[in-house]
Design a protein around this motif. Structure first.
Motif, short mmCIF file in Angstrom:
data_model
loop_
_atom_site.label_atom_id
_atom_site.label_comp_id
_atom_site.label_asym_id
_atom_site.label_seq_id
_atom_site.Cartn_x
_atom_site.Cartn_y
_atom_site.Cartn_z
N PHE A 45 29.77 -35.27 -19.64
CA PHE A 45 29.16 -33.95 -19.50
C PHE A 45 30.16 -32.87 -19.87
CE2 PHE A 45 27.15 -36.80 -16.48
CZ PHE A 45 25.80 -36.57 -16.70
N GLN A 46 29.66 -31.76 -20.40
CA GLN A 46 30.50 -30.60 -20.60
C GLN A 46 30.96 -30.13 -19.21
OE1 GLN A 46 31.54 -29.18 -23.48
NE2 GLN A 46 30.51 -30.85 -24.54
N THR A 49 28.63 -27.72 -17.39
CA THR A 49 27.38 -28.36 -16.98
C THR A 49 27.60 -29.17 -15.71
OG1 THR A 49 26.65 -28.48 -19.27
CG2 THR A 49 25.57 -29.97 -17.71
N TRP A 50 28.70 -29.91 -15.65
CA TRP A 50 29.02 -30.70 -14.45
C TRP A 50 29.25 -29.78 -13.25
CZ3 TRP A 50 28.23 -35.36 -12.80
CH2 TRP A 50 28.90 -35.81 -11.66
#
Length: 64
Positions: A45-46, A49-50
């Motif tokens: 995940f970016q 985003t996480w």
């Protein structure tokens, strides 16, 4: 991803139950994998985003 350092969730139990491992030592991505099957690979995940995902979980479910 040979320089990844994995850590297990602090909510994991000691009997090897259902757990995820996460690596937060990379600058822009966060790999996440199943601790019971680490050789099956990871979801990546970016970092932003996480962070939003974790923040949302903390808002929805009280910790502790």
């Amino acid at each position: 991803m040979s320089n990844v350092t994995w850590r297990k969730s602090s909510y994991s139990n000691s009997d090897g139950g259902e757990c995820v491992e996460v690596s937060d030592n990379l600058p822009s991505v966060v790999p996440v994998r199943d601790s019971k099957a680490p050789t099956r690979g990871a979801l990546v995940f970016q970092a932003g985003t996480w962070a939003a995902f974790v923040s949302g979980i903390k808002r929805e479910r009280p910790l502790g």
